[in-house]
Design a protein around this motif. Structure first.
Motif: not given
Length: 64
Positions: A17-29
């Motif tokens: 869950s944390i890894d997915t959130a990090k990836r999604e945050g990176k893409i959003e940024g």
């Protein structure tokens, strides 16, 4: 042993869950950065290179 396996599964679930959130945050940024770079007049190719986003995404941002 069952408690250990349950604990291990819970840890993996949380980590995923944390890894997915990090990836999604990176893409959003990167998407937000891409929008700013496009607004500054950079080409789609330059923006894709700078943000590491696929050119298709950059083209979609430009057209929206």
């Amino acid at each position: 042993m069952r408690e250990y396996e349950a604990s291990k599964r819970a840890y993996r679930d949380i980590k995923n869950s944390i890894d997915t959130a990090k990836r999604e945050g990176k893409i959003e940024g990167n998407t937000e950065t891409a929008q700013r770079l496009l607004a500054m007049g950079l080409s789609a190719e330059q923006v894709a290179k700078a943000t590491l986003l696929p050119l298709e995404i950059i083209e979609n941002l430009r057209n929206s």
